[in-house]
Enzyme design. Structure first.
Site, PDB file in Angstrom:
ATOM      1  N   LYS A 163       0.821  -1.222   0.000  1.00 51.60           N
ATOM      2  CA  LYS A 163       0.000   0.000   0.000  1.00 51.60           C
ATOM      3  C   LYS A 163       0.846   1.259   0.000  1.00 51.60           C
ATOM      4  O   LYS A 163       0.339   2.334  -0.318  1.00 51.60           O
ATOM      5  CB  LYS A 163      -0.958  -0.002   1.201  1.00 51.60           C
ATOM      6  N   LYS A 197      -5.893 -11.278  -5.627  1.00 49.27           N
ATOM      7  CA  LYS A 197      -7.064 -11.573  -4.800  1.00 49.27           C
ATOM      8  C   LYS A 197      -8.202 -10.607  -5.133  1.00 49.27           C
ATOM      9  O   LYS A 197      -7.952  -9.480  -5.573  1.00 49.27           O
ATOM     10  CB  LYS A 197      -6.708 -11.526  -3.310  1.00 49.27           C
ATOM     11  N   LYS A 249     -11.461  -4.829  -2.714  1.00 48.18           N
ATOM     12  CA  LYS A 249     -12.245  -3.597  -2.828  1.00 48.18           C
ATOM     13  C   LYS A 249     -11.450  -2.515  -3.532  1.00 48.18           C
ATOM     14  O   LYS A 249     -12.024  -1.599  -4.090  1.00 48.18           O
ATOM     15  CB  LYS A 249     -12.563  -3.061  -1.424  1.00 48.18           C
TER      16      LYS A 249
END
Ligand code: AMP
Ligand code: TRP
Length: 335
Positions: free
Chosen positions: A115, A196, A199
């Protein structure tokens, strides 16, 4: 005397809706295990602040997620459901644990590396994310943490920090175990089975959202990538996309993969995908109907979560007092 039930704690971020990966990897297990354990489920709004976010919409997303979890079957009679920021001890314990976690440990977290990669400005919140998650878990003397596979490393860190706390300040914290199911803990993207389902994927077609309409579900499944060949066979190495669809089918139909393979022998991908879409639509329908009812009655959802926060606080506050005494902050007690 009856043995104390194991305490389960898990959390989910209010980052907008939930997808089939969240549902099959986590939420569905929370719901189905409610009778076995003493359960606490938390909407982690403080975690949602670790990446740039829209402050104006956060409360609405928190309420929406509360409604989704109740619609999915979280039962306030058997489980505590609450909002993380409503129990301030989470923030307080985070600081204590941040003094015990090491810079090296936190730098090695895959989620932090992913991230923070390529961003010009990396807030320190994403670095401390795992210490906040450890605080969530450790405040409630948690035995088991049911999550998807991506959270395994964070739970390992939670364990390491708890053990370090206990050896530094004396036995105070319960060292938790992860509860990661062998099937469904990693549902993959419908567009790229090497990633994966997430969102944060910019493409909505990569995931099925729990509130997707039947048409959207059918379209996404029809367009989902498949592998070369035409055989419906589970083979993660050579047929990762079909294997992912088989996993979803197997969990929703509660059938072993081998039985599904037999059912579609010689039938090709088209028939399989059509039935899978129907299955998803059918399984989500009751949940969507309950969600519509709860969305029409936000006061009820808020009442449940406010009451949940009270019950959570009644556990967290005395625990935090014990931590404060163990670490030696504040004034001495007078007797
Ligand atoms: P999050 O939305 O990141 O707060 O995740 C909530 C829960 O869903 C966590 O237990 C995750 O491990 C789980 N989860 C998220 N994505 C997936 C996925 N693709 N497959 C299985 N579980 C997932
Ligand atoms: N980090 C988790 C996720 O993104 C959410 C979470 C926060 C959590 N605190 C937790 C999960 C405590 C389990 C226990 O999925």
């Amino acid at each position: 005397m009856a043995e104390r039930r194991k305490r389960v704690f898990s959390g989910i971020q209010p980052t907008g809706g939930i997808h089939l990966g969240n549902y099959l990897g986590a939420v569905r297990n929370w719901v189905s295990q409610q009778d076995l354990y003493d359960n606490i489920f938390c909407i982690v709004d403080l975690h949602a602040m670790t990446l740039p976010y829209d402050a104006k919409g956060l409360r609405a997303r928190t309420l929406e997620l509360g409604s989704i979890l109740l619609a999915a079957g979280i039962d306030p009679q058997r489980s505590i459901l609450f909002v993380q920021s409503d129990v301030r001890e989470h923030s307080e314990l985070t600081w204590v644990l941040a003094t015990l976690a090491t810079f090296g440990e936190l730098s090695r977290m895959t989620q932090f590396k992913e991230k923070s990669k390529g961003s010009e400005r990396v807030g320190a919140g994403i670095f401390f994310y795992p210490t906040l998650m450890a605080a969530d878990i450790l405040l409630y003397d948690t035995d088991l943490v049911p999550v998807g596979d991506d959270q395994k490393q964070h739970i390992e860190l939670t364990r390491d920090v708890a053990i370090r706390f206990n050896s530094t300040f004396g036995d105070t914290l319960v060292v938790p175990e992860p509860d990661i199911k062998p099937v469904g803990a990693r549902i993959m993207s419908l567009e790229d089975p090497s990633k994966k389902m997430s969102k944060s994927d910019p493409s909505p077609a990569s995931r099925i959202e729990l509130h997707d309409s039947p048409d959207e579900i059918r379209r996404k499944i029809r367009r989902a990538v498949t592998d070369s060949g035409s055989e419906v066979r589970y083979d993660e190495a050579n047929k990762p996309a079909v294997s992912n669809l088989l996993t979803i089918y197997s969990l929703l139909a509660d059938l072993p993969v081998s039985e599904i393979e037999q059912r579609y022998e010689g039938k090709g991908y088209g028939a399989f995908k059509g039935d899978l879409a129907d299955l998803i639509v059918e399984q989500l329908a009751p949940l969507q109907a309950r969600l519509a009812e709860l969305t029409a009655d936000p006061a009820q959802v808020m009442r449940i979560m406010t009451e949940g926060a009270g019950r959570a606080r009644a556990i967290a506050a005395p625990k935090m007092e014990r931590v404060r005494a163990a670490i030696g902050v504040g004034l001495p007690e007078i007797d």
